[in-house]
Enzyme design. Structure first.
Site, PDB file in Angstrom:
ATOM      1  N   HIS A 180      -0.201  -3.183  25.906  1.00 17.13           N
ATOM      2  CA  HIS A 180      -1.767  -2.767  24.947  1.00 17.13           C
ATOM      3  C   HIS A 180      -2.307  -3.991  24.282  1.00 17.13           C
ATOM      4  O   HIS A 180      -2.055  -4.323  23.159  1.00 17.13           O
ATOM      5  CB  HIS A 180      -1.162  -2.005  23.866  1.00 17.13           C
ATOM      6  CG  HIS A 180      -0.637  -0.442  24.255  1.00 17.13           C
ATOM      7  ND1 HIS A 180      -1.715   0.572  24.351  1.00 17.13           N
ATOM      8  CD2 HIS A 180       0.341   0.040  24.682  1.00 17.13           C
ATOM      9  CE1 HIS A 180      -0.888   1.739  24.873  1.00 17.13           C
ATOM     10  NE2 HIS A 180       0.401   1.517  25.091  1.00 17.13           N
ATOM     11  N   CYS A 193      -2.384   0.514  29.723  1.00 15.06           N
ATOM     12  CA  CYS A 193      -1.048   1.563  29.597  1.00 15.06           C
ATOM     13  C   CYS A 193      -1.230   2.827  30.527  1.00 15.06           C
ATOM     14  O   CYS A 193      -1.264   2.631  31.848  1.00 15.06           O
ATOM     15  CB  CYS A 193      -0.581   2.139  28.407  1.00 15.06           C
ATOM     16  SG  CYS A 193       1.238   2.226  28.308  1.00 15.06           S
ATOM     17  N   GLU A 229       0.817  -0.987  -0.077  1.00 16.00           N
ATOM     18  CA  GLU A 229       0.076  -0.125   0.134  1.00 16.00           C
ATOM     19  C   GLU A 229       0.914   1.389  -0.023  1.00 16.00           C
ATOM     20  O   GLU A 229       1.532   1.433   0.874  1.00 16.00           O
ATOM     21  CB  GLU A 229      -0.795   0.011   1.107  1.00 16.00           C
ATOM     22  CG  GLU A 229      -1.799   1.259   1.237  1.00 16.00           C
ATOM     23  CD  GLU A 229      -2.520   1.405   2.652  1.00 16.00           C
ATOM     24  OE1 GLU A 229      -2.521   0.497   3.433  1.00 16.00           O
ATOM     25  OE2 GLU A 229      -2.887   2.418   2.841  1.00 16.00           O
ATOM     26  N   GLU A 279      -5.035  -4.224  23.031  1.00  9.75           N
ATOM     27  CA  GLU A 279      -5.814  -3.803  21.620  1.00  9.75           C
ATOM     28  C   GLU A 279      -5.014  -4.351  20.592  1.00  9.75           C
ATOM     29  O   GLU A 279      -5.575  -4.645  19.404  1.00  9.75           O
ATOM     30  CB  GLU A 279      -6.071  -2.466  21.771  1.00  9.75           C
ATOM     31  CG  GLU A 279      -5.178  -1.620  21.634  1.00  9.75           C
ATOM     32  CD  GLU A 279      -4.531  -1.166  22.908  1.00  9.75           C
ATOM     33  OE1 GLU A 279      -4.574  -1.643  23.753  1.00  9.75           O
ATOM     34  OE2 GLU A 279      -3.864   0.293  22.936  1.00  9.75           O
ATOM     35  N   THR A 316     -11.745  10.466 -10.830  1.00  9.58           N
ATOM     36  CA  THR A 316     -11.071   9.258 -11.107  1.00  9.58           C
ATOM     37  C   THR A 316     -10.323   9.238 -12.494  1.00  9.58           C
ATOM     38  O   THR A 316      -9.283   8.682 -12.533  1.00  9.58           O
ATOM     39  CB  THR A 316     -12.192   7.940 -10.988  1.00  9.58           C
ATOM     40  OG1 THR A 316     -12.678   8.098  -9.860  1.00  9.58           O
ATOM     41  CG2 THR A 316     -11.472   6.761 -11.251  1.00  9.58           C
TER      42      THR A 316
HETATM   43  N1  GLN Z   1       2.909   7.814  29.445  1.00 11.09           N
HETATM   44  C1  GLN Z   1       2.938   6.526  29.913  1.00 11.09           C
HETATM   45  C2  GLN Z   1       4.354   6.034  29.734  1.00 11.09           C
HETATM   46  O1  GLN Z   1       5.219   6.672  29.084  1.00 11.09           O
HETATM   47  C3  GLN Z   1       1.872   5.525  29.450  1.00 11.09           C
HETATM   48  C4  GLN Z   1       2.076   5.373  27.860  1.00 11.09           C
HETATM   49  C5  GLN Z   1       1.130   4.819  27.156  1.00 11.09           C
HETATM   50  O2  GLN Z   1      -0.089   4.828  27.693  1.00 11.09           O
HETATM   51  N2  GLN Z   1       1.207   4.243  25.911  1.00 11.09           N
HETATM   52  O3  GLN Z   1       4.569   5.197  30.441  1.00 11.09           O
END
Ligand code: GLN
Length: 541
Positions: A516, A387, A142, A518, A192
């Site tokens: 994270h 986080c 991409e 997610e 287009t």
């Molecule tokens: N600011 C926080 C840190 O640096 C959390 C970072 C985040 O939420 N990705 O540890």
């Protein structure tokens, strides 16, 4: 290896879904029995997306090997169910950096190094390397931005050169936009046509055109584009707006898009197996019960508009988990700053079945987040903190349960008498030396889950690995006192003894994670923490 390469370029305007089109197409090709990988070319000079403002550029996605990439890489992972590596993401900066490093190492053997062909050749080298590493039959590339932009000329030149070298192995699809201006009431193809001419000027003829539009594309429109853009009629693929982005593979399959691509590569068109994917999209369609989730952050307002792109993986993970629980999740984006002064505002949170605080940085809005967490904790509202959302949960607990009124993270208050969150040892030096780019604790790390915790039960296993992006961490000096006061340490990194998960005992669902999750949620394997969070929200309702 003999890879086939499919370049996806954009015409008319950005933001019409090149990333999703690439990923959805990848899925349908994969479903026909081919190994597919995807590469994102981001024309920015930044070396990675880590230094780009999420309001402007969208979420920073993190790969297992610790690269900070464009959010499209996350989209590829979700559809293709593969782990994309650093080599699959390149920016202008990254390409030039390699060329310059090689020049310094005398790798060009005394030759004058030139923008053309040396820069496109580096692009080609990276595309081939990524394809070899992924052992792909088909690599989708991409090219960010829109044709005609100065920034992507060298990438288009690389693509053109690849086709010269291997005419049968390289194909092009342009994702274009077909407006239906209100005052005219007719779908217009002229933008287009211009975009295709611009692509032609770069020496490239598109093999396919994907027409994004709000209304379905009719036959006269397809014929017009076919005639004026020299693309076969059946290679013009309609991509009308759909309710769920996860319906796009079906839209492509109905037009045999992947089959036509295989045919144009001279590959066998095997039958498709989208059974599990269709089961997933059916769950989305069949869900009737609606639950309300509040996401509290600060990166959504841009002028008069609200964009959720900064938290796209969070939003998608909620959708996957909602489908798994057969509910519809209505997500409200709540600005944390609004909870700082207004006590009435806080009580409005009782409307929500679940509250989530995603990652973040800096002081703006942090006191609002802490207030929201206190509300979720003391009112038994399911809470998931990611986080910064975990770090703020620790601060809230220290302030309100232990009475350490100035407890804080040293990211905001270096002089606090209770730095319950503090900078990681190896990050200290980097900050002193102002070494900011790509230096956080990034990528996958192991975590051991304690028995009898919400997390251990959700994952159904004792050891997991999750992706990180942060500089600060739970301060172990306060661990004992916090634990004695009832904070549950549910997950710890086994090699460095870092606290990765905190929970509250007796709460229906209160989990804060330093990582994270997610980034690892996918439609066909929704993330266990999100699944259990949504389940708790459903029960709450
Ligand atoms: N600011 C926080 C840190 O640096 C959390 C970072 C985040 O939420 N990705 O540890």
């Amino acid at each position: 290896m003999n890879h086939k390469y499919l370049f996806i370029v954009g015409g008319v305007m950005s933001g019409v879904g090149k990333g999703t089109s690439s990923a959805a197409l990848g899925l349908t090709l994969k479903s026909k029995g081919y190994d597919v990988t995807a590469i994102k070319i981001d024309p920015y000079v930044n070396l990675d997306a880590g230094t780009m403002n999420p309001v402007e550029h969208g979420e920073v996605f993190v790969t297992v090997d610790g690269d900070e990439t464009d959010q499209d890489v996350g989209t590829y992972e979700r559809y293709l169910e593969i782990e994309i590596r650093k080599i699959n993401y390149m920016t202008t900066g990254r390409v030039y950096q390699s060329v310059i490093e090689r020049e310094r190492n005398l790798e060009y053997g005394g030759k004058c190094v030139e923008v053309v062909p040396d820069v496109p050749e580096e692009v080609i080298r990276r595309i081939k390397l990524a394809s070899d590493e992924a052992k792909s039959d088909i690599t989708i590339i991409e090219v960010g931005g829109t044709v005609g932009e100065y920034q992507n000329v060298l990438f288009l030149e690389a693509a053109r050169m690849m086709q010269v070298e291997d005419p049968d192995g390289v194909r092009f699809a342009m994702v274009s936009y077909l407006p239906v201006p209100q005052s005219i009431g007719e779908m217009k193809t002229k933008p287009t046509q211009y975009a295709v001419r611009t692509l032609n000027a770069a020496g490239i003829r598109p093999d396919f055109i994907i027409g994004r539009s709000s209304l379905p594309m009719d036959k006269p429109r397809k014929e017009k584009i076919a005639r004026f853009c020299s693309v076969p009629w059946d290679h013009i693929i309609g991509a009308v707006d759909v309710k769920s982005i996860y319906d796009i593979p079906r839209v492509f399959e109905e037009q045999n898009f992947a089959g036509l691509i295989l045919e144009s590569f001279g590959l066998e068109n095997r039958s498709s197996e989208l059974g599990r994917w269709n089961e997933f999209t059916d769950k989305i369609t069949n869900a009737t019960t609606e639950i309300k989730i509040g996401v509290i952050g600060k990166y959504f307002s841009t002028g008069d508009f609200v964009l959720s792109d900064a938290y796209i993986s969070v939003l998608e993970a909620i959708k996957h988990a909602a489908a798994e629980n057969i509910v519809k999740a209505k997500v409200d984006w709540l600005n944390s700053e609004e909870y700082e002064k207004d006590p009435v505002k806080i009580s409005e949170l009782s409307d929500y079945n679940g509250l989530l605080i995603p990652g973040g940085f800096g002081s703006r809005g942090i006191e609002g987040k802490i207030k929201v967490i206190e509300y979720a904790r003391t009112n038994n509202i399911p809470y998931l903190g990611l986080c910064y959302g975990m770090q703020c949960a620790v601060i809230e607990f220290a302030r309100n349960e232990l009475g350490w009124k100035d407890a804080h993270t040293t990211e905001i208050d270096e002089k606090t008498s209770h730095p319950v969150i503090h900078i990681m040892q190896d990050q200290k030096k980097k900050m002193e030396e102002e070494d900011y780019g790509g230096t956080m604790r990034l990528g996958s790390y192991d975590c051991h889950l304690a028995e009898g915790t919400i997390s251990r039960q959700a994952y159904g296993q004792s050891d997991i690995s999750e992706r990180h992006r942060h500089r600060y961490e739970f301060n172990n000096d306060y661990r004992k006192e916090l634990e004695d006061a009832g904070l549950v340490i549910a997950g710890v990194n086994p090699t460095q003894d870092l606290v990765e998960i905190v929970e509250i005992k007796g709460h229906p669902f209160f989990v804060g994670v330093q990582f994270h999750p997610e980034f690892q949620s996918r439609p066909l394997s929704p993330h266990p923490l999100f699944v259990n969070f949504i389940k708790a929200a459903k029960e709450k309702k």
